[in-house]
Design a protein around this motif. Structure first.
Motif, PDB file in Angstrom:
ATOM      1  N   ALA A 249       0.837  -1.212   0.000  1.00  0.00           N
ATOM      2  CA  ALA A 249       0.000   0.000   0.000  1.00  0.00           C
ATOM      3  C   ALA A 249       0.867   1.256   0.000  1.00  0.00           C
ATOM      4  CB  ALA A 249      -0.924  -0.012   1.219  1.00  0.00           C
ATOM      5  N   GLU A 250       1.952   1.225   0.783  1.00  0.00           N
ATOM      6  CA  GLU A 250       2.891   2.350   0.812  1.00  0.00           C
ATOM      7  C   GLU A 250       3.505   2.558  -0.565  1.00  0.00           C
ATOM      8  OE1 GLU A 250       6.285   3.592   4.029  1.00  0.00           O
ATOM      9  OE2 GLU A 250       6.554   1.650   3.042  1.00  0.00           O
ATOM     10  N   PHE A 251       3.804   1.465  -1.247  1.00  0.00           N
ATOM     11  CA  PHE A 251       4.372   1.515  -2.592  1.00  0.00           C
ATOM     12  C   PHE A 251       3.367   2.117  -3.574  1.00  0.00           C
ATOM     13  CE2 PHE A 251       4.967  -0.667  -6.712  1.00  0.00           C
ATOM     14  CZ  PHE A 251       6.263  -0.267  -7.013  1.00  0.00           C
ATOM     15  N   ARG A 252       2.109   1.680  -3.477  1.00  0.00           N
ATOM     16  CA  ARG A 252       1.069   2.220  -4.366  1.00  0.00           C
ATOM     17  C   ARG A 252       0.935   3.734  -4.186  1.00  0.00           C
ATOM     18  NH1 ARG A 252      -2.559  -1.703  -6.373  1.00  0.00           N
ATOM     19  NH2 ARG A 252      -2.356  -3.750  -5.364  1.00  0.00           N
ATOM     20  N   ALA A 253       0.963   4.157  -2.941  1.00  0.00           N
ATOM     21  CA  ALA A 253       0.778   5.579  -2.661  1.00  0.00           C
ATOM     22  C   ALA A 253       1.908   6.433  -3.237  1.00  0.00           C
ATOM     23  CB  ALA A 253       0.680   5.796  -1.149  1.00  0.00           C
ATOM     24  N   ALA A 254       3.080   5.812  -3.375  1.00  0.00           N
ATOM     25  CA  ALA A 254       4.227   6.565  -3.891  1.00  0.00           C
ATOM     26  C   ALA A 254       4.236   6.648  -5.417  1.00  0.00           C
ATOM     27  CB  ALA A 254       5.520   5.921  -3.407  1.00  0.00           C
TER      28      ALA A 254
ATOM     29  N   GLU B  48      -3.837  -1.045 -12.736  1.00  0.00           N
ATOM     30  CA  GLU B  48      -3.598  -2.405 -13.227  1.00  0.00           C
ATOM     31  C   GLU B  48      -2.114  -2.677 -13.441  1.00  0.00           C
ATOM     32  OE1 GLU B  48      -5.074   0.248 -16.638  1.00  0.00           O
ATOM     33  OE2 GLU B  48      -5.573  -0.169 -14.534  1.00  0.00           O
ATOM     34  N   GLU B  49      -1.356  -1.640 -13.799  1.00  0.00           N
ATOM     35  CA  GLU B  49       0.087  -1.830 -13.974  1.00  0.00           C
ATOM     36  C   GLU B  49       0.761  -2.053 -12.626  1.00  0.00           C
ATOM     37  OE1 GLU B  49       4.001   0.245 -16.103  1.00  0.00           O
ATOM     38  OE2 GLU B  49       2.102   1.353 -16.002  1.00  0.00           O
ATOM     39  N   ILE B  50       0.297  -1.327 -11.602  1.00  0.00           N
ATOM     40  CA  ILE B  50       0.852  -1.531 -10.260  1.00  0.00           C
ATOM     41  C   ILE B  50       0.527  -2.935  -9.768  1.00  0.00           C
ATOM     42  CG2 ILE B  50       0.751  -0.794  -7.852  1.00  0.00           C
ATOM     43  CD1 ILE B  50       0.385   2.034  -8.733  1.00  0.00           C
ATOM     44  N   ASP B  51      -0.718  -3.370  -9.990  1.00  0.00           N
ATOM     45  CA  ASP B  51      -1.101  -4.725  -9.576  1.00  0.00           C
ATOM     46  C   ASP B  51      -0.208  -5.772 -10.232  1.00  0.00           C
ATOM     47  OD1 ASP B  51      -3.093  -3.740  -7.991  1.00  0.00           O
ATOM     48  OD2 ASP B  51      -4.675  -3.999  -9.495  1.00  0.00           O
TER      49      ASP B  51
ATOM     50  N   TYR C  45       2.801  -5.337 -11.442  1.00  0.00           N
ATOM     51  CA  TYR C  45       4.171  -5.225 -10.937  1.00  0.00           C
ATOM     52  C   TYR C  45       4.296  -5.868  -9.556  1.00  0.00           C
ATOM     53  CZ  TYR C  45       8.612  -3.310  -9.408  1.00  0.00           C
ATOM     54  OH  TYR C  45       9.901  -3.198  -8.935  1.00  0.00           O
ATOM     55  N   ILE C  46       3.338  -5.584  -8.681  1.00  0.00           N
ATOM     56  CA  ILE C  46       3.383  -6.130  -7.318  1.00  0.00           C
ATOM     57  C   ILE C  46       3.384  -7.655  -7.356  1.00  0.00           C
ATOM     58  CG2 ILE C  46       2.004  -6.409  -5.213  1.00  0.00           C
ATOM     59  CD1 ILE C  46       1.326  -3.429  -5.417  1.00  0.00           C
ATOM     60  N   ALA C  47       2.629  -8.221  -8.275  1.00  0.00           N
ATOM     61  CA  ALA C  47       2.523  -9.682  -8.351  1.00  0.00           C
ATOM     62  C   ALA C  47       3.832 -10.343  -8.777  1.00  0.00           C
ATOM     63  CB  ALA C  47       1.410 -10.061  -9.335  1.00  0.00           C
ATOM     64  N   ARG C  48       4.759  -9.573  -9.330  1.00  0.00           N
ATOM     65  CA  ARG C  48       6.014 -10.149  -9.819  1.00  0.00           C
ATOM     66  C   ARG C  48       7.066 -10.268  -8.723  1.00  0.00           C
ATOM     67  NH1 ARG C  48       6.634  -7.668 -15.929  1.00  0.00           N
ATOM     68  NH2 ARG C  48       7.999  -9.470 -16.238  1.00  0.00           N
ATOM     69  N   HIS C  49       6.743  -9.824  -7.503  1.00  0.00           N
ATOM     70  CA  HIS C  49       7.714  -9.911  -6.402  1.00  0.00           C
ATOM     71  C   HIS C  49       7.173 -10.789  -5.284  1.00  0.00           C
ATOM     72  CE1 HIS C  49      10.640  -7.031  -7.889  1.00  0.00           C
ATOM     73  NE2 HIS C  49       9.665  -6.186  -8.168  1.00  0.00           N
TER      74      HIS C  49
ATOM     75  N   LYS D 250      12.640   0.436  -3.581  1.00  0.00           N
ATOM     76  CA  LYS D 250      11.531  -0.203  -4.305  1.00  0.00           C
ATOM     77  C   LYS D 250      11.071   0.672  -5.468  1.00  0.00           C
ATOM     78  CE  LYS D 250       9.660  -2.531  -0.198  1.00  0.00           C
ATOM     79  NZ  LYS D 250       8.725  -2.349   0.908  1.00  0.00           N
ATOM     80  N   ILE D 251      10.962   1.964  -5.218  1.00  0.00           N
ATOM     81  CA  ILE D 251      10.518   2.892  -6.260  1.00  0.00           C
ATOM     82  C   ILE D 251      11.538   2.947  -7.387  1.00  0.00           C
ATOM     83  CG2 ILE D 251       9.989   5.316  -6.742  1.00  0.00           C
ATOM     84  CD1 ILE D 251       8.975   5.470  -3.811  1.00  0.00           C
ATOM     85  N   ALA D 252      12.826   3.022  -7.021  1.00  0.00           N
ATOM     86  CA  ALA D 252      13.877   3.038  -8.048  1.00  0.00           C
ATOM     87  C   ALA D 252      13.848   1.755  -8.869  1.00  0.00           C
ATOM     88  CB  ALA D 252      15.233   3.227  -7.388  1.00  0.00           C
ATOM     89  N   HIS D 253      13.655   0.610  -8.200  1.00  0.00           N
ATOM     90  CA  HIS D 253      13.551  -0.665  -8.912  1.00  0.00           C
ATOM     91  C   HIS D 253      12.373  -0.647  -9.895  1.00  0.00           C
ATOM     92  CE1 HIS D 253      15.790  -3.256  -5.653  1.00  0.00           C
ATOM     93  NE2 HIS D 253      16.619  -2.572  -6.418  1.00  0.00           N
ATOM     94  N   ALA D 254      11.249  -0.110  -9.428  1.00  0.00           N
ATOM     95  CA  ALA D 254      10.051  -0.109 -10.267  1.00  0.00           C
ATOM     96  C   ALA D 254      10.279   0.672 -11.559  1.00  0.00           C
ATOM     97  CB  ALA D 254       8.873   0.478  -9.482  1.00  0.00           C
ATOM     98  N   HIS D 255      10.863   1.840 -11.470  1.00  0.00           N
ATOM     99  CA  HIS D 255      11.119   2.636 -12.673  1.00  0.00           C
ATOM    100  C   HIS D 255      12.134   1.952 -13.580  1.00  0.00           C
ATOM    101  CE1 HIS D 255       8.628   5.985 -11.509  1.00  0.00           C
ATOM    102  NE2 HIS D 255       9.265   6.130 -10.350  1.00  0.00           N
ATOM    103  N   PHE D 256      13.142   1.362 -12.985  1.00  0.00           N
ATOM    104  CA  PHE D 256      14.171   0.651 -13.770  1.00  0.00           C
ATOM    105  C   PHE D 256      13.557  -0.533 -14.521  1.00  0.00           C
ATOM    106  CE2 PHE D 256      17.474  -2.863 -13.284  1.00  0.00           C
ATOM    107  CZ  PHE D 256      18.104  -2.572 -14.486  1.00  0.00           C
ATOM    108  N   LEU D 257      12.791  -1.342 -13.811  1.00  0.00           N
ATOM    109  CA  LEU D 257      12.199  -2.514 -14.445  1.00  0.00           C
ATOM    110  C   LEU D 257      11.147  -2.127 -15.485  1.00  0.00           C
ATOM    111  CD1 LEU D 257      11.851  -4.806 -11.295  1.00  0.00           C
ATOM    112  CD2 LEU D 257      13.483  -5.043 -13.154  1.00  0.00           C
TER     113      LEU D 257
END
Length: 936
Positions: A675-680, A687-690, A692-696, A709-716
């Protein structure tokens, strides 16, 4: 009249001036009419004489061990060299048979060289003093001397000025004023020099002492800001660091300017120092000059930083030997830090004398408070008639205050803390002189111990008060176990400060955690609020004691617990409270070790850890203790990743300690992290966040801090949007001083080994690695390597080359064994250390895996060699935990055989151990095989 000490200097023991004069005359005759060849021949001859003189100086230093005498000899040799060159230039190169009034010159030594002391590789400062403006003759003579000195390899600062110019510039520039303050006549027209000294005294010095003192003290503060405010940094700057030679020089400059003295001995006549303090000044000066001269000789350059790679050799040169629990280098460095402390004491004494003479104003804070508080200039304290407040500083009423009641040696610090007072230098000086009053009776005195307990547990700047107690010598005398670690350094790259300074800094960190003003402490900020006041007091006492048994033969955690069992009842703790403190000290490294080098998703790890801790209260105390301990080690050691690991370990262990109940259960914590990740990521579609979250996996959400986590998300996201399954990213962590390489690649057993090999090929030393796998079979690894360059632009280009090597290796475009064979050699600082390698193979730390823990001396390429060796032994690495503590690496691998089973055979375990130990230079592996990996 203010004039330097012009006692005739003895002829140099290192350089025969008469023989040199004759040799130069012979060279002039042999090269008559060929000035260029003559100058070259003269420079070569003098360079050889200088080299031989320095060699002799080093031999005498090693034999006699007198640093100041060595500096005097080198200075005397330099004086004679300049005199010979001046006479040669004036008589052979530019003779003036009938010199005019303007064709006069005095060659003068200024700055440090003018002081009459010279380190082997130091530069020299010369003033060519003229009566009026520059003449062709004066310019030619000065240039002839300077060019020869430069050709000899000397670094020379110089100026050519008239007396009028010197006076004008000295009035305008405090640096030039200080240089002329130490001016010393070398050769030429003595009357010119005497005129400069007379006019400098009359036109510059008179009436300006307060300005000079203020400027020098401000200059000192700025210098210390640049080199590091603490005098207890374990790689100190001998010249410019706090408590170093420059502080002694500043003392003498001020004394010379204010009291018009020519040498330190005369400060006794002015009541600034007593005879004991004068002897202390000379001892400090002698020691620091010995260290500095050895450093220059050893390195062959003007090295002022006493770095790890030369500390050992300097200790040997100075004759230090190993004692039980303390190496020779640690005994040497303890002497160094005690000397730095004494220099600080002498500085405080001089400042007090200046203040008494109204040359130095009272401290600024005191003046400000005096304006705000009526009658705050001088007032009494209701708690005691033995102390007064003087400009917001506590002072003693009479000189016999401590002798009459030794408890006052503790009470003065208690009252200063309670009323937020600074310490008057006179009170601290008297306290230091009264240390002999701290005997068994005082250490066992109920009131003294009550006051000390109040100091430790107070909310009013306990760090500063303890530091002043330590500087006065009271703390080490009252708590004798603490006295044993005063100025003690640990010869490793992990700890930035001496042991006593680390313990005192811990008290500042815990106060900051209790205040909750710094988010970087993570869970510790939350847990400390759940502790009772008495538990917080026990935590303070634990932090004060946790490293107090360093430097002993036995493990410092076990010995420290024993110290606690003796000390805690003395300050009023019950037997149960004493046992809590002792347990925390004995186990103060456990949580850090488990968090950084174990798989926190492995249930057995958590069960074993919970079996050690046994209660939730202990767990809370241990987490806060661990946080404060790591943070106080030094800059860049504590970071968000470690905070997150400790948080994860805490919440994983909590249910095991409470019978399954957890304040925040695992699923809830994962959901909160997501939830903290979604808020950021508000700009991402839901749907893209969902997706992405499912891949970890859950472990990722629990162990990685939010910014990463945020840096990883943008990189991936960038990689996947272009269809890449192999990509790298470079970033910098300025707090830790490392470069981070994040890699996304298809997961396979040798991935870590390939990445480590690519880093090794580029000479990059891995200091930690965070390794995760996604649910769709990709590895997400973040590798931290030591920086090579200060500027981000340069470091960025290096990191890009490393990243390119990693990608080529993963694509199979280069052969890893070939490029690793060209890996860089260990850096100089690493090579200074000897560390026994240890390998521990354990089947009790995990239900599914065999855990292989390797401890040894770090170097570029080590992680690659370890992982490659494990692969050659037909082992699967399921997870790796890489951590470095300075020069010491602790790499932990969770492995199975190729069938997924543990390594149970003792024969095979022995073969693994032999293969891994063989990767380290031999330092007695037989002993290493017997010992488990040690804690930092």
């Amino acid at each position: 009249m203010l004039s330097p000490d012009q006692t005739p200097r003895a002829a140099s023991e290192l350089f025969d001036a008469d023989a040199a004069t004759q040799e130069l005359a012979a060279l002039a005759k042999a090269h008559s009419g060929r000035d260029k060849e003559l100058r070259i021949a003269v420079a070569q001859y003098m360079k050889g004489e200088l080299r031989r003189g320095r060699e002799k100086a080093e031999q005498l230093l090693l034999k006699e061990r007198h640093g100041r005498r060595c500096a005097e000899r080198l200075c005397a040799m330099q004086d004679d060299i300049i005199r010979v060159l001046f006479e040669f230039a004036g008589q052979r190169l530019y003779p003036s048979e009938n010199p005019s009034e303007a064709e006069r010159m005095a060659v003068i030594a200024t700055g440090g060289y003018g002081r009459g002391l010279l380190a082997p590789e130091s530069d020299i400062d010369l003033l060519f003093l003229l009566p009026y403006k520059q003449t062709a003759w004066g310019e030619s003579v000065a240039e002839a001397i300077l060019y020869c000195l430069w050709d000899m390899g000397l670094k020379v600062g110089h100026a050519t000025r008239s007396v009028d110019e010197c006076i004008r510039q000295a009035n305008a520039d405090m640096t030039i004023r200080t240089a002329i303050l130490e001016a010393r006549f070398l050769n030429g027209d003595r009357a010119l020099f005497d005129e400069l000294v007379t006019r400098f005294d009359r036109n510059v010095v008179q009436g300006t002492a307060p300005d000079f003192v203020a400027a020098k003290l401000a200059e000192r503060e700025e210098r210390l800001r640049k080199t590091g405010q603490s005098r207890y940094l374990v790689e100190p700057n001998v010249k410019d660091g706090k408590g170093g030679l420059r502080d002694l020089h500043t003392l003498f400059w001020i004394g010379k300017y204010v009291y018009r003295v020519r040498n330190v001995e005369e400060l006794v006549d002015h009541g600034v120092f007593d005879q004991d303090e004068l002897k202390l000044f000379r001892r400090c000066e002698e020691f620091l000059w010995s260290v500095r001269c050895h450093m220059h000789f050893l390195t062959g350059r003007p090295e002022e930083r006493l770095s790890f790679d030369i500390q050992q050799e300097i200790a040997v040169r100075l004759g230090y030997t190993e004692h039980p629990g303390l190496r020779d280098v640690e005994r040497f460095m303890k002497h160094y830090f005690l000397t730095a402390k004494h220099v600080g004491d002498l500085t405080a004494i001089l400042c007090a004398a200046l203040e008494a003479d109204h040359t130095k104003p009272a401290p600024m804070l005191g003046r400000m408070i005096a304006r705000l508080r009526p009658n705050s200039g001088r007032r009494s304290l209701t708690e005691s008639d033995d102390f007064i407040v003087d400009n917001n500083r506590i002072n003693i009423v009479r000189p016999d205050v401590f002798e009459r009641d030794p408890v006052n040696l503790i009470r003065i610090f208690y009252l200063a803390q309670k009323h937020n007072l600074a310490f008057h230098p006179d009170a601290m000086r008297t306290a230091t002189r009264s240390l002999s009053l701290i005997k068994k009776d005082l250490r066992e005195n109920e009131e003294a111990n009550r006051l000390f307990f109040e100091i430790l547990t107070s909310h009013h700047d306990v760090e500063t008060v303890l530091r002043r107690m330590n500087e006065a010598g009271v703390l080490g005398a009252f708590v004798r176990a603490f006295g044993r670690v005063v100025a003690m350094m640990q010869f490793n790259m992990y700890h930035h400060y001496t042991v006593d300074e680390h313990l005192i800094r811990c008290m500042g960190v815990i106060a900051e955690i209790e205040a909750g003003t710094n988010d970087e402490y993570g869970l510790a900020n939350e847990l400390v609020k759940k502790l009772s006041p008495r538990q917080r007091a026990l935590l303070r006492i634990t932090l004060f004691l946790h490293d107090i048994a360093k430097g002993r033969v036995e493990d410092h955690s076990i010995a420290g617990a024993r110290v606690a069992r003796r000390f805690c009842p003395r300050i009023g703790l019950s037997s149960a409270e004493t046992e809590t403190v002792a347990w925390l000290i004995e186990n103060h490294l456990v949580m850090s070790t488990v968090a950084q080098s174990r798989d926190l998703s492995d249930r057995k790890t958590i069960e074993n850890f919970a079996g050690i801790v046994q209660s939730l209260d202990r767990l809370k105390l241990l987490l806060v203790l661990t946080t404060a301990d790591i943070r106080a080690v030094g800059p860049g050691v504590w970071n968000g990743w470690k905070a997150q690991l400790l948080r994860t370990l805490y919440y994983e262990a909590e249910p095991a300690l409470t019978g399954g109940f957890s304040e925040v259960n695992r699923e809830r914590r994962v959901a909160m992290a997501q939830a903290e990740f979604r808020a950021a990521l508000t700009d991402w579609p839901a749907e893209e966040i969902d997706s992405y979250i499912a891949r970890h996996y859950p472990a990722y959400w629990l162990k990685v801090e939010l910014p990463r986590k945020i840096a990883h998300a943008h990189f991936l996201r960038d990689a996947w949007s272009t269809g890449k399954t192999l990509a790298t990213q470079v970033s910098f962590d300025p707090v830790r001083g490392v470069t981070e390489l994040t890699v996304i690649a298809p997961d396979h057993p040798r991935l870590l080994s390939i990445i480590a090999g690519a880093c090794a090929a580029a000479g990059a030393n891995i200091v930690d690695a965070q390794i995760y796998t996604t649910t769709d079979g990709l590895a997400l690894d973040t590798i931290s390597v030591t920086r090579e360059f200060d500027r981000d632009e340069d470091e960025g280009r290096r990191a890009d080359r490393i990243a390119d090597t990693i990608e080529k290796a993963l694509r199979g475009e280069i052969r890893m064994p070939d490029i690793v064979a060209r890996k860089a050699a260990p850096k100089g600082r690493i090579k200074a250390f000897a560390l026994e390698p240890e390998v521990n193979i354990n089947n009790e730390w995990s239900n599914r895996y065999t855990v292989v823990e390797v401890t040894g001396l770090d170097r570029p390429g080590l992680l690659y060699e370890l992982t490659a060796t494990l692969s050659k032994l037909s082992l699967n690495i399921t997870s790796a935990h890489v951590a470095t503590f300075g020069e010491r690496v602790v790499d932990v691998f969770y492995v199975t055989d190729l069938l997924g089973a543990k390594i149970a055979s003792p024969t095979r375990q022995a073969a693994i151990k032999r293969a891994l130990l063989a990767l380290f230079p031999r330092q007695g592996h037989a002993e290493g095989e017997k010992r488990a990996a040690g804690a930092s």
